[in-house]
Design an enzyme around this catalytic site. Structure first.
Site, short mmCIF file in Angstrom:
data_model
loop_
_atom_site.label_atom_id
_atom_site.label_comp_id
_atom_site.label_asym_id
_atom_site.label_seq_id
_atom_site.Cartn_x
_atom_site.Cartn_y
_atom_site.Cartn_z
N ALA A 60 69.19 43.15 72.79
CA ALA A 60 68.21 43.80 71.90
C ALA A 60 67.51 44.98 72.57
O ALA A 60 66.76 45.69 71.91
CB ALA A 60 67.17 42.78 71.44
N LYS A 104 65.08 49.07 69.23
CA LYS A 104 64.28 49.56 70.35
C LYS A 104 64.91 50.81 70.96
O LYS A 104 64.23 51.80 71.19
CB LYS A 104 64.15 48.48 71.44
CG LYS A 104 63.80 47.09 70.93
CD LYS A 104 62.45 47.07 70.25
CE LYS A 104 61.93 45.70 69.89
NZ LYS A 104 62.73 44.72 69.28
N ASP A 150 72.55 37.95 73.13
CA ASP A 150 71.64 38.76 72.32
C ASP A 150 71.25 39.99 73.14
O ASP A 150 70.60 39.87 74.18
CB ASP A 150 70.40 37.92 71.95
CG ASP A 150 69.47 38.67 71.00
OD1 ASP A 150 69.82 39.78 70.56
OD2 ASP A 150 68.38 38.12 70.70
N TRP A 174 62.38 34.47 72.93
CA TRP A 174 61.80 35.14 71.76
C TRP A 174 61.56 34.06 70.70
O TRP A 174 62.50 33.33 70.34
CB TRP A 174 62.80 36.17 71.27
CG TRP A 174 62.39 36.95 70.06
CD1 TRP A 174 61.17 37.53 69.84
CD2 TRP A 174 63.21 37.25 68.92
NE1 TRP A 174 61.19 38.17 68.63
CE2 TRP A 174 62.42 38.01 68.04
CE3 TRP A 174 64.52 36.95 68.56
CZ2 TRP A 174 62.90 38.49 66.83
CZ3 TRP A 174 65.00 37.41 67.36
CH2 TRP A 174 64.21 38.18 66.50
#
Ligand code: LMR
Length: 391
Positions: free
Chosen positions: A209, A242, A207, A127
């Site tokens: 997400a 999300k 991470d 990302w």
């Protein structure tokens, strides 16, 4: 003084949102920024989230300050989903609320740096904001290859980093639904990664997400849980943007696991101090609503069902792309076994530009597509356009 500033390019992903909005071609396709879309191309608020927000409106009696840690009821309510049945690992995990997943990553690397981490190893591509955050706090990024040309993860590259790492090294891992490639480590690979980390001084930062957008809430937590079971300390950055559809409301959390419960307070005090200096305290609204949602069995069931629908639709899009085989020179078959919102297509910058100018198809310059931007009404046109520019 301010004339001294060199102009900065706008963030390429966020700039795409504006470019797409300004395009008046009726059949335009948005495969840019990572938001989920329905088969109608919409990104509605989850019905379960609306229910929780209505409840919040009724029951919230004050908007007085909470503190840098935010709503700890929210932070704790998420923990069984992330960490499993023993959600605190025997009291070894503490957490705090953050402004989205970005706030969590930012806080994670800042506290790691304060603790003595001098280099962050990271599989690339990643990302883009990961690198931007590290550059902003002047922490060295050491890249390694995340993926192999066949569309699977390059496990050896990661194991090499872990086995040869030194004190002061950290590795930033994507817990699931790798952004931008969609290429996750398999459970067997996570077992190896966890085993290697157990024998290494390399400090893991994970991470998470996109939990629930890959194979399922439990399945997507496998790697995080395996690593945490194997190592003495770790940081886990979490985003609800999300899986609760909270994007603009910025709902996230950062968790820290220490070797024993008594070692947590000094770390938590540092996290609080860093958060206070950065944003004082996180925005409350989304976290409070997620807490109410997860405290209510009916709303939780409704949310899980909505998440299942999202995931099934993305798997369907992936299956359709994979079934197409190739589009021009692009092999779409690996997308069938990859996870989450994203996939990387082997297309050049010029081909990305042609897709935009000739076919009104918007995607990141890197070749990343958001598969959720495709649906029954545009997927054939996308495949044909891809074939036209790469054939
Ligand atoms: C993305 O990668 O598109 C999302 O994570 C949104 C963002 O903040 O970049």
């Amino acid at each position: 003084m301010l004339d001294n500033l060199a102009p900065q390019a706008p963030d390429a992903l966020l700039a795409l949102i504006k470019l797409y909005a300004a395009d008046d071609r009726a059949d335009k396709i948005d495969l840019g920024v990572g938001v989920y879309r329905t088969d109608d191309g919409a990104t509605p608020v989850f019905a379960a989230v609306k229910g929780a927000e209505r409840k919040l409106l009724e029951v919230q009696e004050s908007k007085s300050y909470l503190g840098p840690e935010g709503d700890l009821g929210f932070v704790h309510a998420l923990m069984p989903y992330i960490f499993g049945a023993d959600a605190t690992m025997g009291g070894r995990i503490a957490g705090m609320q953050t402004p989205g997943g970005t706030g969590a990553v930012r806080l994670a690397v800042a506290v790691a740096q304060k603790a003595g981490v001098t280099r962050i190893h990271m599989g690339t591509p990643s990302w883009p904001n990961h690198a931007q955050i590290l550059a902003d706090i002047a922490l060295e990024l050491v890249p390694f290859d995340h993926a192999l040309p066949d569309g699977t993860a390059n496990l050896d590259a990661l194991l090499n980093v872990i086995r040869n790492g030194q004190m002061g090294d950290a590795v930033l891992l994507h817990g699931c639904c790798h952004n931008p490639t969609g290429i996750d480590y398999t459970p067997a690979q996570w077992d190896e990664i966890a085993g290697a980390l157990a024998a290494s001084p390399v400090f893991p930062i994970i991470d998470v997400a996109y939990q629930g957008l890959g194979q399922g809430m439990e399945e997507d937590a496998y790697g995080t849980r395996r690593v945490l079971a194997a190592v003495p300390e770790a940081l886990v950055a979490y985003s609800c943007d999300k899986n609760f559809g909270y994007y603009r409301d910025r709902v996230g959390a950062l968790y820290v696991m220490m070797r024993e419960e008594s070692a947590l307070p000094p770390v938590v005090s540092n996290l609080n101090a860093l958060a206070r200096a950065a944003w004082s305290m996180p925005p409350d609204h989304g976290g409070a609503a997620v807490r109410l949602l997860l405290e209510d069995a009916d709303l939780t069931r409704a949310w899980e069902a909505e998440l299942d629908t999202m995931r099934a639709r993305m798997r369907q899009v992936r299956a359709t792309l994979a079934a197409a085989g190739t589009a021009g020179s692009v092999d779409l078959t690996p997308l069938g076994h990859q996870n989450g919102l994203f996939a990387m297509l082997p297309v050049s910058k010029e081909q990305v530009e042609r897709l935009q100018s000739e076919h009104a198809i918007y995607m990141a310059g890197s070749g990343r597509i958001n598969v959720a931007g495709l649906h029954s009404g545009n997927i054939d046109r996308f495949i044909a356009a891809l074939a036209a520019v790469t054939g």
